[in-house]
Design an enzyme around this catalytic site. Structure first.
Site, PDB file in Angstrom:
ATOM      1  N   TYR A  97       0.826  -1.099   0.003  1.00  0.00           N
ATOM      2  CA  TYR A  97       0.001   0.011   0.085  1.00  0.00           C
ATOM      3  C   TYR A  97       0.812   1.224   0.023  1.00  0.00           C
ATOM      4  O   TYR A  97       0.646   2.108  -0.542  1.00  0.00           O
ATOM      5  CB  TYR A  97      -0.938   0.006   1.007  1.00  0.00           C
ATOM      6  N   GLU A 139      -9.260  -7.751   3.210  1.00  0.00           N
ATOM      7  CA  GLU A 139      -8.334  -8.549   2.950  1.00  0.00           C
ATOM      8  C   GLU A 139      -7.720  -9.511   3.720  1.00  0.00           C
ATOM      9  O   GLU A 139      -7.565 -10.690   3.442  1.00  0.00           O
ATOM     10  CB  GLU A 139      -7.027  -7.703   1.857  1.00  0.00           C
TER      11      GLU A 139
HETATM   12  C1  HEM Z   1      -6.822   2.666  -1.393  1.00  0.00           C
HETATM   13  C2  HEM Z   1      -6.022   1.777  -2.462  1.00  0.00           C
HETATM   14  C3  HEM Z   1      -6.647   1.106  -3.583  1.00  0.00           C
HETATM   15  C4  HEM Z   1      -7.667   1.227  -4.224  1.00  0.00           C
HETATM   16  C5  HEM Z   1      -8.778   2.244  -4.044  1.00  0.00           C
HETATM   17  C6  HEM Z   1      -7.623   0.078  -5.249  1.00  0.00           C
HETATM   18  C7  HEM Z   1      -8.690  -0.002  -6.281  1.00  0.00           C
HETATM   19  C8  HEM Z   1      -8.769  -1.061  -7.424  1.00  0.00           C
HETATM   20  C9  HEM Z   1      -9.752  -1.330  -8.174  1.00  0.00           C
HETATM   21  C10 HEM Z   1     -10.944  -0.158  -8.379  1.00  0.00           C
HETATM   22  C11 HEM Z   1      -9.410  -2.603  -8.857  1.00  0.00           C
HETATM   23  C12 HEM Z   1     -10.242  -3.159 -10.042  1.00  0.00           C
HETATM   24  C13 HEM Z   1     -11.118  -4.380  -9.474  1.00  0.00           C
HETATM   25  C14 HEM Z   1     -12.026  -4.875 -10.583  1.00  0.00           C
HETATM   26  O1  HEM Z   1     -11.331  -5.520 -11.148  1.00  0.00           O
HETATM   27  O2  HEM Z   1     -13.183  -4.801 -10.472  1.00  0.00           O
HETATM   28  C15 HEM Z   1      -8.231  -2.913  -8.340  1.00  0.00           C
HETATM   29  C16 HEM Z   1      -7.517  -4.070  -8.880  1.00  0.00           C
HETATM   30  C17 HEM Z   1      -6.275  -4.247  -8.560  1.00  0.00           C
HETATM   31  N1  HEM Z   1      -5.364  -3.543  -7.750  1.00  0.00           N
HETATM   32 FE1  HEM Z   1      -5.851  -2.054  -6.590  1.00  0.00          FE
HETATM   33  N2  HEM Z   1      -6.660  -0.256  -5.263  1.00  0.00           N
HETATM   34  C18 HEM Z   1      -5.744  -0.008  -4.313  1.00  0.00           C
HETATM   35  C19 HEM Z   1      -4.499  -0.366  -3.937  1.00  0.00           C
HETATM   36  C20 HEM Z   1      -3.732  -1.336  -4.329  1.00  0.00           C
HETATM   37  C21 HEM Z   1      -2.433  -1.696  -4.186  1.00  0.00           C
HETATM   38  C22 HEM Z   1      -1.471  -1.093  -2.913  1.00  0.00           C
HETATM   39  C23 HEM Z   1      -2.103  -2.599  -4.989  1.00  0.00           C
HETATM   40  C24 HEM Z   1      -0.649  -3.420  -5.277  1.00  0.00           C
HETATM   41  C25 HEM Z   1       0.388  -2.586  -5.530  1.00  0.00           C
HETATM   42  C26 HEM Z   1      -3.164  -2.949  -6.038  1.00  0.00           C
HETATM   43  C27 HEM Z   1      -3.038  -3.756  -7.138  1.00  0.00           C
HETATM   44  C28 HEM Z   1      -4.184  -4.013  -7.677  1.00  0.00           C
HETATM   45  C29 HEM Z   1      -4.249  -5.265  -8.622  1.00  0.00           C
HETATM   46  C30 HEM Z   1      -3.027  -6.065  -9.012  1.00  0.00           C
HETATM   47  C31 HEM Z   1      -5.260  -5.409  -9.164  1.00  0.00           C
HETATM   48  C32 HEM Z   1      -6.024  -5.997 -10.300  1.00  0.00           C
HETATM   49  C33 HEM Z   1      -5.812  -5.617 -11.461  1.00  0.00           C
HETATM   50  C34 HEM Z   1      -5.481  -6.596 -12.661  1.00  0.00           C
HETATM   51  O3  HEM Z   1      -6.551  -6.924 -13.206  1.00  0.00           O
HETATM   52  O4  HEM Z   1      -4.423  -6.718 -13.228  1.00  0.00           O
HETATM   53  N3  HEM Z   1      -4.213  -2.035  -5.507  1.00  0.00           N
HETATM   54  N4  HEM Z   1      -7.816  -1.862  -7.297  1.00  0.00           N
END
Ligand code: HEM
Length: 156
Positions: A97, A139
């Site tokens: 994060y 998570e």
């Molecule tokens: C407050 C912090 C965060 C928010 C609001 C956020 C938001 C999101 C959203 C909206 C999605 C798409 C979900 C879907 O498929 O419907 C997602 C997917 C993902 N997020 Fe985050 N995220 C956050 C933090 C993080 C962090 C810290 C990481 C890692 C460094 C991360 C890595 C990912 C990955 C790998 C995916 C899947 C993307 C894919 O399909 O390749 N996220 N996140």
């Protein structure tokens, strides 16, 4: 939820919603440019979803929804549960994060320029960690449940 945002922070975050509506995808696109300088972080993401612009759009949508609903977060619960499920599927951990915070806040400054005052950046810094705490909490529950699932034993 462990803590709450101050009324002042909520007010500033809400006031930035129109700017996010207009510039959200530019901000998240810039954020990923900054984030992917780290190859270990880059490897966590499906690069096809980046290339198509889908992932920056999804993140911008989530950030905008947060800004619009910061004073009634219960409406976001289903969306937050979905994001957490995706994070658990891609093995995102609490230690990932800070990298996103360190990429997102400068990206807001890069795109909004002088409109991103110190107060705006301070409010978004607090808001990011507030949202991150909620996601990390969901998570943790999901990882714990997966650890205890009899399915694990059957599948190994
Ligand atoms: C407050 C912090 C965060 C928010 C609001 C956020 C938001 C999101 C959203 C909206 C999605 C798409 C979900 C879907 O498929 O419907 C997602 C997917 C993902 N997020 Fe985050 N995220 C956050 C933090 C993080 C962090 C810290 C990481 C890692 C460094 C991360 C890595 C990912 C990955 C790998 C995916 C899947 C993307 C894919 O399909 O390749 N996220 N996140």
């Amino acid at each position: 939820m462990t803590k709450t945002l101050s009324p002042e922070t909520m007010a500033i975050v809400k006031l930035t919603a129109p700017a996010l509506q207009q510039h959200g995808v530019a901000i998240t696109t810039r954020m990923y440019e900054r984030l992917f300088v780290d190859p270990e972080i880059k490897a966590l993401f499906d690069q096809a979803a980046q290339a198509s612009g889908e992932q920056p759009k999804r993140l911008a949508g989530a950030i905008l929804a947060f800004a619009q609903n910061v004073d009634k977060l219960h409406v976001l619960e289903p969306a937050l549960a979905r994001i957490s499920a995706r994070h658990v599927a891609t093995k995102i951990k609490p230690e990932h994060y800070p990298a996103v915070a360190n990429a997102l806040l400068p990206a807001i400054k890069d795109v909004l320029g002088d409109a991103a005052t110190d107060d705006v950046l301070q409010a978004w810094g607090e808001a990011y960690w507030f949202l991150a705490d909620i996601l990390v909490g969901h998570e943790k529950t999901m990882y714990d449940e997966a650890d205890q699932s009899p399915q694990d034993i059957l599948c190994t």
